[in-house]
Design an enzyme around this catalytic site. Structure first.
Site, mmCIF file in Angstrom:
data_model
loop_
_atom_site.group_PDB
_atom_site.id
_atom_site.type_symbol
_atom_site.label_atom_id
_atom_site.label_comp_id
_atom_site.label_asym_id
_atom_site.label_seq_id
_atom_site.Cartn_x
_atom_site.Cartn_y
_atom_site.Cartn_z
ATOM 1 N N HIS A 173 -11.552 27.359 6.234
ATOM 2 C CA HIS A 173 -11.318 26.497 5.187
ATOM 3 C C HIS A 173 -11.385 25.531 5.287
ATOM 4 O O HIS A 173 -10.862 24.535 5.682
ATOM 5 C CB HIS A 173 -10.384 27.578 4.287
ATOM 6 C CG HIS A 173 -9.067 27.296 3.724
ATOM 7 N ND1 HIS A 173 -8.108 26.251 3.179
ATOM 8 C CD2 HIS A 173 -7.799 27.570 4.702
ATOM 9 C CE1 HIS A 173 -7.518 25.514 3.318
ATOM 10 N NE2 HIS A 173 -7.090 26.727 4.742
ATOM 11 N N ASP B 17 -11.470 23.175 1.674
ATOM 12 C CA ASP B 17 -10.595 23.492 0.543
ATOM 13 C C ASP B 17 -9.105 22.418 0.887
ATOM 14 O O ASP B 17 -8.919 22.951 1.887
ATOM 15 C CB ASP B 17 -10.535 24.178 -0.300
ATOM 16 C CG ASP B 17 -9.580 25.292 -0.175
ATOM 17 O OD1 ASP B 17 -10.026 26.198 1.001
ATOM 18 O OD2 ASP B 17 -9.284 25.947 -1.126
ATOM 19 N N GLU C 204 -9.712 28.872 -0.280
ATOM 20 C CA GLU C 204 -8.367 29.482 0.477
ATOM 21 C C GLU C 204 -7.274 28.766 -0.913
ATOM 22 O O GLU C 204 -6.144 29.863 -1.266
ATOM 23 C CB GLU C 204 -8.253 29.182 1.769
ATOM 24 C CG GLU C 204 -7.810 29.850 2.034
ATOM 25 C CD GLU C 204 -5.647 29.837 2.382
ATOM 26 O OE1 GLU C 204 -4.980 30.454 2.497
ATOM 27 O OE2 GLU C 204 -5.284 28.304 1.595
#
Ligand SMILES: [Zn+2]
Length: 473
Positions: free
Chosen positions: A88, A90, A153
């Site tokens: 991920h 983020d 996430e």
């Protein structure tokens, strides 16, 4: 075929790996719902990070796809089978106290610093370069390999929820979003409230009325602060002394003061992750324990007594009748993450229960319903994420284990944890790196970093793992 020197292949690509990673780290991809649009549902910066990864894929001639602007993938190879790698891009907010700029990706003393360096941009780029190495070596593969990029996430996993609704589920895979060596078992996670059911009663003649009680905001944290507001009848000043003695005897920080005619008690504990409640000191339970020694109004009394009876000194659900353990994943734990009460509405306990792989959850919840009903409580707001487990003798585990041992010279211990990792959104997947054993966990902390040597080693491990999982049998 000659034996491949994976470390040497990483060595040749260090400069471009580092500059691709720095570019990604310089995007402050923190969730921002205020500027959400259809093109950028989690905010501009988060979308920029997704686009950045997809652009790397296009540059390096992977097949790329944006899935609903919330996730995407980079794919290589042909064949029916699909190996998935899930990372991920983020990150959580930077927070304060950094000694470097948190979105710089500066290299210092053999480390690369930035929010997201270890969680999860560094490991995601390592996995990407693992794929690139396999691709550039032109090795014959039998299966496709796909790097799936999530962008939510750190919040609600809306990325993978959507992605796996519309895209193919890989037959097996790994998530480079936790620890090496290999996490093969993750407990189930049941978050729920126990809500006090007693009807409102007029305030009794008790010497002390519990007006309100507050501690903790999140199921998955041990609360480090608790506050009670009390209405103490005149002539009961000994309570103040009792509280101070209690703080002294337990070596606790706290204070007592009066505000608008009400007596306020505050107390500090020690925070910890909700999957390991015994590592913290629950401020709410400590304060409830003290209050249970006073003569409170009936409903307030019932609330603090329940806190003590069900949870004080017992993080394994013994009093609720659900203590359980298995060899795969250890003991059941319960964390009391939220305690809240007010004299008009009654109280609740917000709990996260981490239960072993073989625990019968439906029966367990019925047991909790029954045992809490005796004290005037019922179960409210229940959500459940099932345990996740991949058998030790599966080809996935055997392959990852062999690769890890070859690359590091260390035994690949198979781990079981109480937390949930990203791997649970893969049908048959495990968390595999990239934090090496013995390294401090700096994810979500100030001055987050990844050791460059670990970055290179993780890349070599991922490259070989990808090859071994996808190669021609
Ligand atoms: Zn992560």
């Amino acid at each position: 075929m000659a034996k491949i020197d994976w470390k040497a292949e990483v060595e040749k690509r260090k400069d471009s790996l580092l500059s691709d990673l720095q570019g990604l780290l310089q995007i402050s991809s923190v969730l921002d719902e205020r500027e959400a649009t259809k093109e950028a549902p989690f905010g501009k910066e988060v979308k920029k990070a997704l686009d950045y990864m997809l652009a790397l894929g296009t540059r390096d001639q992977f097949q790329t796809k944006n899935t609903g602007n919330v996730a995407g993938h980079l794919e290589m190879g042909k064949g029916k089978g699909l190996i998935g790698i899930l990372g991920h891009v983020d990150v959580v907010p930077a927070g304060d106290g950094w000694s470097v700029a948190p979105f710089s990706g500066v290299v210092k003393d053999g480390r690369i610093y930035a929010r997201g360096a270890i969680d999860d941009k560094g490991p995601t780029i390592a996995a990407y370069y693992g794929m690139r190495i396999v691709k550039e070596l032109g090795l014959p593969l039998e299966k496709r390999v796909r790097l799936i990029i999530g962008t939510d996430e750190e919040s609600d996993w809306r990325c993978v929820d959507h992605y796996f609704k519309v895209e193919e589920m890989p037959e097996m895979g790994f998530a480079p979003d936790a620890d090496f060596p290999i996490i093969i078992a993750e407990k189930g996670i049941a978050d729920f409230d126990l809500v006090q059911d007693t009807k409102d009663e007029t305030r009794g003649q008790a010497p002390v009325t519990l007006v309100s009680f507050m501690s903790g905001l999140r199921y998955n944290m041990v609360p480090d602060h608790a506050k009670a507001i009390l209405d103490i009848k005149e002539g009961n000043t000994e309570i103040i002394q009792m509280f101070e003695d209690f703080l002294d005897s337990q070596d606790l920080n706290g204070k007592y003061y009066v505000d608008s005619g009400y007596s306020i008690m505050e107390l500090h504990g020690i925070s910890a992750h909700g999957s390991e409640p015994d590592k913290g000191k629950n401020a709410g339970l400590l304060l409830a324990n003290f209050l249970s020694t006073l003569e409170l109004d009936p409903r307030g009394q019932e609330y603090v007594k329940a806190a003590v009876e069900f949870f004080f000194g017992d993080s394994h659900g013994r009093a609720l009748g659900v203590a359980y353990q298995d060899d795969l994943s250890g003991e059941l734990t319960i964390n009391v993450g939220k305690l809240s009460y007010n004299e008009h509405e009654g109280g609740l306990f917000g709990l996260t229960m981490r239960y072993p792989v073989t625990f019968p959850i439906d029966e367990g919840m019925e047991t909790i319903q029954r045992s809490s009903a005796k004290s005037g409580f019922r179960v409210g707001h229940y959500s459940n994420s099932n345990p996740h487990h991949v058998p030790e003798d599966s080809p996935l585990i055997q392959t990852l284990k062999a690769v890890y041992e070859e690359q590091t010279g260390q035994t690949a211990e198979l781990l079981a944890i109480g937390g949930g990792t990203y791997a649970r959104s893969l049908g048959s997947g495990v968390a595999f790196g990239a934090l090496f054993p013995g390294r401090p966990d700096v994810a979500h902390q100030k001055d987050e970093y990844m050791e460059l040597d670990d970055l290179w080693q993780a890349t070599a491990i991922y490259a070989q793992a990808i090859y071994e999982l996808a190669k021609k049998g």
